[in-house]
Write a protein that holds these residues in place. Structure first.
Motif, PDB file in Angstrom:
ATOM      1  N   LEU A 378     126.807 -59.130  61.288  1.00  0.00           N
ATOM      2  CA  LEU A 378     126.155 -59.538  60.037  1.00  0.00           C
ATOM      3  C   LEU A 378     125.186 -60.702  60.248  1.00  0.00           C
ATOM      4  N   LEU A 379     124.993 -61.113  61.492  1.00  0.00           N
ATOM      5  CA  LEU A 379     124.166 -62.280  61.792  1.00  0.00           C
ATOM      6  C   LEU A 379     122.718 -62.051  61.355  1.00  0.00           C
ATOM      7  N   GLN A 380     122.181 -63.060  60.646  1.00  0.00           N
ATOM      8  CA  GLN A 380     120.806 -62.986  60.161  1.00  0.00           C
ATOM      9  C   GLN A 380     119.894 -64.009  60.830  1.00  0.00           C
ATOM     10  N   SER A 381     120.456 -65.113  61.296  1.00  0.00           N
ATOM     11  CA  SER A 381     119.664 -66.180  61.919  1.00  0.00           C
ATOM     12  C   SER A 381     120.318 -66.599  63.224  1.00  0.00           C
ATOM     13  N   LEU A 382     119.488 -66.725  64.290  1.00  0.00           N
ATOM     14  CA  LEU A 382     120.011 -67.083  65.613  1.00  0.00           C
ATOM     15  C   LEU A 382     119.095 -68.100  66.272  1.00  0.00           C
ATOM     16  N   ASN A 383     119.697 -69.198  66.735  1.00  0.00           N
ATOM     17  CA  ASN A 383     118.962 -70.254  67.431  1.00  0.00           C
ATOM     18  C   ASN A 383     119.675 -70.521  68.758  1.00  0.00           C
ATOM     19  N   ILE A 384     118.988 -70.270  69.874  1.00  0.00           N
ATOM     20  CA  ILE A 384     119.596 -70.412  71.195  1.00  0.00           C
ATOM     21  C   ILE A 384     118.746 -71.353  72.039  1.00  0.00           C
ATOM     22  N   ARG A 385     119.415 -72.319  72.681  1.00  0.00           N
ATOM     23  CA  ARG A 385     118.737 -73.197  73.633  1.00  0.00           C
ATOM     24  C   ARG A 385     119.604 -73.373  74.869  1.00  0.00           C
ATOM     25  N   GLY A 386     119.042 -73.039  76.033  1.00  0.00           N
ATOM     26  CA  GLY A 386     119.722 -73.325  77.277  1.00  0.00           C
ATOM     27  C   GLY A 386     120.570 -72.211  77.836  1.00  0.00           C
ATOM     28  N   ILE A 387     120.488 -70.994  77.276  1.00  0.00           N
ATOM     29  CA  ILE A 387     121.229 -69.852  77.805  1.00  0.00           C
ATOM     30  C   ILE A 387     120.229 -68.860  78.375  1.00  0.00           C
ATOM     31  N   ARG A 388     120.420 -68.470  79.626  1.00  0.00           N
ATOM     32  CA  ARG A 388     119.516 -67.527  80.258  1.00  0.00           C
ATOM     33  C   ARG A 388     119.553 -66.168  79.570  1.00  0.00           C
ATOM     34  N   GLU A 397     122.241 -55.546  69.576  1.00  0.00           N
ATOM     35  CA  GLU A 397     123.157 -54.925  68.615  1.00  0.00           C
ATOM     36  C   GLU A 397     123.062 -55.536  67.220  1.00  0.00           C
ATOM     37  N   LEU A 398     122.258 -56.574  67.061  1.00  0.00           N
ATOM     38  CA  LEU A 398     122.214 -57.299  65.778  1.00  0.00           C
ATOM     39  C   LEU A 398     121.125 -56.706  64.894  1.00  0.00           C
ATOM     40  N   ASP A 399     121.452 -55.641  64.186  1.00  0.00           N
ATOM     41  CA  ASP A 399     120.435 -54.927  63.411  1.00  0.00           C
ATOM     42  C   ASP A 399     120.103 -55.586  62.074  1.00  0.00           C
ATOM     43  N   GLN A 400     120.797 -56.686  61.719  1.00  0.00           N
ATOM     44  CA  GLN A 400     120.463 -57.416  60.493  1.00  0.00           C
ATOM     45  C   GLN A 400     119.776 -58.748  60.782  1.00  0.00           C
ATOM     46  N   LEU A 401     119.487 -59.001  62.052  1.00  0.00           N
ATOM     47  CA  LEU A 401     118.889 -60.273  62.446  1.00  0.00           C
ATOM     48  C   LEU A 401     117.452 -60.360  61.944  1.00  0.00           C
ATOM     49  N   THR A 402     117.151 -61.420  61.162  1.00  0.00           N
ATOM     50  CA  THR A 402     115.815 -61.589  60.602  1.00  0.00           C
ATOM     51  C   THR A 402     115.049 -62.759  61.226  1.00  0.00           C
ATOM     52  N   LYS A 403     115.766 -63.682  61.877  1.00  0.00           N
ATOM     53  CA  LYS A 403     115.102 -64.886  62.390  1.00  0.00           C
ATOM     54  C   LYS A 403     115.707 -65.280  63.736  1.00  0.00           C
ATOM     55  N   ILE A 404     114.848 -65.488  64.743  1.00  0.00           N
ATOM     56  CA  ILE A 404     115.292 -65.909  66.063  1.00  0.00           C
ATOM     57  C   ILE A 404     114.461 -67.108  66.517  1.00  0.00           C
ATOM     58  N   THR A 405     115.124 -68.131  67.030  1.00  0.00           N
ATOM     59  CA  THR A 405     114.479 -69.278  67.655  1.00  0.00           C
ATOM     60  C   THR A 405     115.060 -69.441  69.052  1.00  0.00           C
ATOM     61  N   LEU A 406     114.199 -69.464  70.061  1.00  0.00           N
ATOM     62  CA  LEU A 406     114.649 -69.535  71.448  1.00  0.00           C
ATOM     63  C   LEU A 406     113.942 -70.664  72.183  1.00  0.00           C
ATOM     64  N   SER A 407     114.696 -71.351  73.049  1.00  0.00           N
ATOM     65  CA  SER A 407     114.105 -72.344  73.952  1.00  0.00           C
ATOM     66  C   SER A 407     114.993 -72.460  75.186  1.00  0.00           C
ATOM     67  N   ILE A 418     113.398 -55.807  74.141  1.00  0.00           N
ATOM     68  CA  ILE A 418     114.626 -55.757  73.345  1.00  0.00           C
ATOM     69  C   ILE A 418     114.406 -56.408  71.991  1.00  0.00           C
ATOM     70  N   LEU A 419     113.769 -57.568  71.995  1.00  0.00           N
ATOM     71  CA  LEU A 419     113.477 -58.247  70.731  1.00  0.00           C
ATOM     72  C   LEU A 419     112.577 -57.383  69.854  1.00  0.00           C
ATOM     73  N   GLY A 420     111.634 -56.692  70.484  1.00  0.00           N
ATOM     74  CA  GLY A 420     110.687 -55.867  69.740  1.00  0.00           C
ATOM     75  C   GLY A 420     111.314 -54.707  69.020  1.00  0.00           C
ATOM     76  N   LYS A 421     112.530 -54.330  69.410  1.00  0.00           N
ATOM     77  CA  LYS A 421     113.200 -53.192  68.784  1.00  0.00           C
ATOM     78  C   LYS A 421     114.102 -53.594  67.627  1.00  0.00           C
ATOM     79  N   LEU A 422     114.232 -54.891  67.363  1.00  0.00           N
ATOM     80  CA  LEU A 422     115.075 -55.352  66.253  1.00  0.00           C
ATOM     81  C   LEU A 422     114.383 -55.017  64.929  1.00  0.00           C
ATOM     82  N   ALA A 423     114.961 -54.088  64.202  1.00  0.00           N
ATOM     83  CA  ALA A 423     114.293 -53.527  63.035  1.00  0.00           C
ATOM     84  C   ALA A 423     114.093 -54.523  61.898  1.00  0.00           C
ATOM     85  N   ALA A 424     114.992 -55.500  61.774  1.00  0.00           N
ATOM     86  CA  ALA A 424     114.923 -56.423  60.632  1.00  0.00           C
ATOM     87  C   ALA A 424     114.230 -57.740  60.963  1.00  0.00           C
ATOM     88  N   LEU A 425     113.833 -57.948  62.211  1.00  0.00           N
ATOM     89  CA  LEU A 425     113.291 -59.249  62.627  1.00  0.00           C
ATOM     90  C   LEU A 425     111.982 -59.568  61.919  1.00  0.00           C
TER      91      LEU A 425
END
Length: 546
Positions: A378-388, A397-407, A418-425
């Motif tokens: 059910l994740l809609q927002s994801l913020n990741i820093r420091g994970i390869r 697998e997160l088909d409800q994800l609408t927002k991603i922040t990566l660093s 993979i990111l490009g295939k997320l239908a809800a992003l």
């Protein structure tokens, strides 16, 4: 022309006629506001009147007002759906034109709103008629206090005005408030932005036994008193943008707490104009599993006792989680195990490793963690820093994800597929060292729902959009140290905004947009505001291509 005609057409009479039209229009506008107010569901009318306590003209933060509505009992809902009910109220006010949208998030959600002057006049009059607010308090104090259970402080208006104007506002007023018999019955206290709070003020606040909402956000407090546990009814505790790093005791028990909001954002490039994605946070309290009502736990640092992380998996109502790790071996493994236990409730997740890896290094404990077996669907927002990126394959697998922040993720090019295939992003933010390559390409049939792209990565020097890529994108914002080109803008039929932040020659892009793009694109170039390394902007090259 007769004398009468000359009089009718004189400037004075024209001005009078114009004033009469304005008065008539205002009268009609007020009638329309009253109709819209009466059309509101009865349960939302008090919520609208509540908005009169905020300063005239100031933007009102959606999350703040929704939480305050709930704390004051204006929004009630069974089965812990009060936040959804508050969101429905906002939608009802918007649809009737009673509030005006202000700042809108990258995912299209309204973050702030304002009241039109005519709407404020009408609802202020209604609020006074029904005795909804305490008109005995100065406006700059009333916004900090609950609308019900007023304190009835026995001081003169002159004293109040003086204390409200001396620069300390509500802080100077707190000793008088604490003497009131109603002090312990207050349910809400919002001290956001106040300066001069001392330890004795906080100890006094800890005596408000029915307090549900306490905001110390953006204040100058540095530590919390031990008595904070006395607030047994507290549901929302906001200490964001403060220097508080830990609670006074290792273990804390506030049984009704639903929202623990902490952390202070810092810019990774020391660029105040650029995006921010680093946080300092309060230390994760021991035995937090006992606070079973928690829905928001963000941001907390779990670097001192990794065993405390195991408590997080017991918070089965948690919707938003923000965790900072030190990079100790096993930390990420433990956290992933707890996230798997929350797969049915989590909506927002932020993970920051304070010792992020370099491009050629492995993530700490990479040999122990492969993926999340059961990611939060059910994740809609994801913020990741420091994970390869090789540890993030579960994002697919997160088909409800609408927002991603990566660093600090060093994405390989195939991972962007993979990111490009997320239908809800809808929103993608690529920040410092998020991408391993220097050329970022958006290909056909990818990012079909994407509306906003923010790139703040000094490695990227080229961005290109193939035909059919990101067909719904409306805004592109790029902070760069060196820029080679940005191409394919004419392949973006919905583009409304392009912002380039860094030293370059923007004329080619501006000409292309003005002469060939079907939309009237809002193009901005801000030289000297690009991505920085060690606090210094690196000069950019000047060539841009179509």
């Amino acid at each position: 022309m007769t004398r009468t005609a000359r009089q009718c057409n004189s400037p004075r009479n024209l001005r009078g006629s114009s004033k009469g039209c304005r008065d008539a229009n205002k009268s009609v506008a007020k009638q329309m506001v009253k109709i819209s107010y009466n059309d509101l569901p009865a349960k939302y009318r008090s919520c609208l009147l509540y908005l009169t306590i905020f300063p005239d003209g100031d933007p009102i933060r959606r999350t703040t007002v929704c939480t305050r509505w709930i704390a004051e009992g204006l929004i009630t809902s069974r089965e812990n759906h009060a936040q959804d009910e508050a969101d429905s109220c906002i939608d009802a006010l918007l649809s009737r034109g009673l509030i005006q949208p202000g700042q809108i998030s990258d995912t299209g959600k309204i973050k702030t709103f304002t009241l039109h002057r005519v709407v404020r006049e009408v609802i202020t009059m209604i609020a006074r008629d029904v005795n909804f607010v305490d008109t005995d308090l100065p406006p700059d104090l009333a916004r900090h206090l609950p609308v019900h259970s007023r304190t009835g402080v026995q001081t003169s208006h002159a004293d109040r005005s003086m204390k409200a104007a001396d620069g300390n506002g509500i802080v100077a007023f707190l000793p008088d408030l604490a003497k009131s018999s109603q002090w312990q019955l207050m349910k809400m206290l919002d001290l956001e932005g106040c300066r001069g709070l001392k330890k004795h003020h906080l100890k006094s606040i800890c005596k408000i036994i029915l307090l549900k909402y306490l905001s110390l956000r953006n204040t100058d407090i540095t530590e919390l008193p031990k008595q904070i546990e006395k607030l047994q009814c507290l549901e929302t505790f906001d200490i964001r943008q403060t220097a508080v790093q830990s609670f006074a005791t290792k273990s804390i028990m506030v049984p009704m707490l639903k929202h623990l909001l902490a952390g202070q954002a810092e810019s990774p490039s020391n660029n105040s104009d650029g995006p921010q994605d680093l946080f300092t946070a309060v230390r994760l309290p021991s035995s937090i599993r006992r606070m079973e009502q928690l829905e928001t736990l963000s941001h907390v640092e779990a670097s001192h006792r990794l065993s405390d992380l195991t408590d997080v998996g017991h918070l089965l109502r948690l919707r938003k989680l923000g965790v900072i790790l030190s990079g100790k071996k096993g930390a990420l493994d433990i956290l992933f195990q707890q996230i798997e236990r929350l797969h049915g409730c989590l909506r927002s997740l932020s993970i920051q490793i304070n010792q992020p890896v370099s491009k050629n290094e492995d993530t700490p404990c990479a040999e122990e963690v492969i993926t999340l077996v059961s990611p939060p669907k059910l994740l809609q927002s994801l913020n990741i820093r420091g994970i390869r990126s090789d540890l993030l394959m579960w994002i697919a697998e997160l088909d409800q994800l609408t927002k991603i922040t990566l660093s600090e993720t060093y994405l390989a090019e195939d991972y962007t597929r993979i990111l490009g295939k997320l239908a809800a992003l809808r929103c993608l933010r690529l920040r410092r060292n998020s991408y391993a390559g220097s050329r970022l390409t958006f290909k056909d049939e990818e990012f079909k729902s994407l509306k906003s792209l923010v790139v703040d990565d000094g490695i990227i020097i080229n961005i290109s959009f193939d035909t059919g890529a990101a067909p719904k994108i409306e805004a592109v914002v790029w902070y760069f140290a060196t820029m080679e080109s940005i191409s394919g803008l004419l392949c973006l039929p919905k583009l409304k905004k392009l912002e380039l932040n860094g030293d370059c020659d923007p004329d080619a892009v501006r000409q292309e947009l003005d002469e060939e793009h079907p939309n009237s694109v809002d193009f901005k170039h801000r030289p000297g505001h690009g991505h920085q390394e060690d606090g210094a902007t690196v000069a950019a090259s000047t060539s841009m291509s179509k």
